[in-house]
Each structure stands twice: as structure tokens, then as C-alpha cells.
Design a protein around this motif. Sequence first.
Motif, short mmCIF file in Angstrom:
data_model
loop_
_atom_site.label_atom_id
_atom_site.label_comp_id
_atom_site.label_asym_id
_atom_site.label_seq_id
_atom_site.Cartn_x
_atom_site.Cartn_y
_atom_site.Cartn_z
N GLU A 100 31.27 31.07 41.63
CA GLU A 100 32.70 31.16 41.30
C GLU A 100 33.14 32.62 41.27
O GLU A 100 32.51 33.44 40.60
CB GLU A 100 32.93 30.50 39.94
CG GLU A 100 34.35 30.27 39.59
CD GLU A 100 34.48 29.42 38.33
OE1 GLU A 100 35.03 28.32 38.44
OE2 GLU A 100 34.03 29.85 37.25
N TRP A 101 34.22 32.93 41.99
CA TRP A 101 34.78 34.28 41.97
C TRP A 101 35.62 34.46 40.72
O TRP A 101 36.43 33.60 40.37
CB TRP A 101 35.68 34.50 43.19
CG TRP A 101 34.99 34.56 44.50
CD1 TRP A 101 34.92 33.58 45.44
CD2 TRP A 101 34.26 35.68 45.04
NE1 TRP A 101 34.20 34.01 46.52
CE2 TRP A 101 33.79 35.30 46.31
CE3 TRP A 101 33.97 36.96 44.57
CZ2 TRP A 101 33.04 36.15 47.12
CZ3 TRP A 101 33.22 37.80 45.37
CH2 TRP A 101 32.77 37.41 46.62
N LYS A 102 35.42 35.60 40.03
CA LYS A 102 36.24 35.96 38.88
C LYS A 102 36.48 37.46 38.90
O LYS A 102 35.66 38.23 39.38
CB LYS A 102 35.57 35.56 37.56
CG LYS A 102 35.58 34.06 37.32
CD LYS A 102 35.40 33.77 35.85
CE LYS A 102 35.55 32.29 35.60
NZ LYS A 102 35.90 32.00 34.23
N VAL A 103 37.61 37.85 38.32
CA VAL A 103 37.99 39.26 38.27
C VAL A 103 37.28 39.96 37.12
O VAL A 103 37.37 39.52 35.97
CB VAL A 103 39.52 39.41 38.08
CG1 VAL A 103 39.91 40.88 37.98
CG2 VAL A 103 40.27 38.73 39.20
N VAL A 104 36.61 41.08 37.43
CA VAL A 104 35.96 41.89 36.40
C VAL A 104 36.72 43.19 36.14
O VAL A 104 36.53 43.81 35.10
CB VAL A 104 34.48 42.19 36.74
CG1 VAL A 104 33.65 40.91 36.71
CG2 VAL A 104 34.35 42.92 38.06
N ASN A 105 37.55 43.60 37.10
CA ASN A 105 38.33 44.83 36.93
C ASN A 105 39.67 44.65 37.62
O ASN A 105 39.73 44.13 38.74
CB ASN A 105 37.59 46.03 37.51
CG ASN A 105 38.27 47.35 37.20
OD1 ASN A 105 39.13 47.42 36.34
ND2 ASN A 105 37.90 48.38 37.91
N TRP A 106 40.75 45.08 36.96
CA TRP A 106 42.10 44.92 37.50
C TRP A 106 42.91 46.17 37.22
O TRP A 106 42.81 46.74 36.14
CB TRP A 106 42.79 43.73 36.85
CG TRP A 106 44.00 43.25 37.57
CD1 TRP A 106 45.31 43.56 37.28
CD2 TRP A 106 44.04 42.37 38.68
NE1 TRP A 106 46.14 42.91 38.15
CE2 TRP A 106 45.38 42.17 39.03
CE3 TRP A 106 43.06 41.73 39.43
CZ2 TRP A 106 45.78 41.36 40.08
CZ3 TRP A 106 43.45 40.91 40.47
CH2 TRP A 106 44.80 40.74 40.79
N GLN A 107 43.67 46.58 38.22
CA GLN A 107 44.53 47.76 38.10
C GLN A 107 45.91 47.37 38.60
O GLN A 107 46.06 46.90 39.72
CB GLN A 107 43.98 48.92 38.95
CG GLN A 107 44.85 50.14 38.98
CD GLN A 107 44.80 50.93 37.70
OE1 GLN A 107 43.73 51.13 37.14
NE2 GLN A 107 45.94 51.37 37.22
N ALA A 108 46.92 47.58 37.77
CA ALA A 108 48.31 47.29 38.15
C ALA A 108 49.11 48.58 38.08
O ALA A 108 49.05 49.29 37.08
CB ALA A 108 48.91 46.25 37.21
N THR A 109 49.85 48.87 39.14
CA THR A 109 50.67 50.08 39.18
C THR A 109 52.07 49.69 39.63
O THR A 109 52.23 49.07 40.69
CB THR A 109 50.08 51.11 40.19
OG1 THR A 109 48.74 51.38 39.82
CG2 THR A 109 50.90 52.37 40.21
#
Length: 146
Positions: free
Chosen positions: A132-141
Motif C-alpha cells: 500500500e502506498w502512503k505519504v511519508v513526507n508532504w510539502q505544500a507551497t
Amino acid sequence: MKRIIVILLLVTMPQFSHSQDESAKKELTQLLNDFLEGAGKNDVEMHDRFWAEDLIYTSSSGERFGKKELMDGLRSSEEDSGPPISWSSEDVRVKVYGNMAVVAFRLVGTPEDGGEKNTYLNSGTFLKRNEEWKVVNWQATREKAE
């Protein structure tokens, strides 16, 4: 005979890897689209599915937090916090590196009352764990207005 097997493996491995990458790109793009649809409805289950337990999230306002804080904020947000917003993605780019992938895209928030759109440049690092793919790091600009 061993030489023939080695040659066949060397010839077919790049094709196999390419098809795996293409499959992962499709899977990740669909996951992103499903998430954005759910995010517009504050779908707690979709958020839980999307974010890894060890998430590091850097918001467009410069705050850094993890999944627990994100989920707590989602659960405590007021339902009537403004007009509903539809979220969509543009210019999606997916790079797959085995069980890791980077997804970068333009996030577009369109208020359903016809208000001004908001755009962000987002990128996420996904890991595939337990199939299962899951997000470990996220950056929003927040994207600059032209």
C-alpha cells in the motif's frame, strides 16, 4: 545455457521494470485523485488511508506537523468554515524508485460559490509498505499570483 538465461534476464529486466513503474504511476495518480475528492468532503477515512503514521507535513503557512496533528485538526474543524471547495490536480508528475515514489503537482482549490481559486505547488514522498502506498513526507507551497 546459463549464458542464454543471463542474456534473457538482462534483455527483459528493463521492460519488466518499466511496466512496474507505469503501473505504480497509474496507481499513485488514482490514489491522488481519490484523495482530493475525499479531501473536498473532509473524508476522515480517506485521509487516514493516504497519510502514513510517520508523516512529516510542511504546510503552505510554514508549519510542520505529523499525522496525529493533521487528523486531530480534521476531526475538530467546523463543518461551516466557509464555502465548500473542490480540489483538483494539474501537471501531475510521478517518479517511481522501487518502493518509493515522488509525486509533484499543482493543487487547485475551487470554491463552489464561484470565489477565487487557490493554487499550490505540492509534492509528496510515498512509500509502499504492505502493498500500500502512503505519504511519508508532504510539502505544500502557495503559488504566487501572476
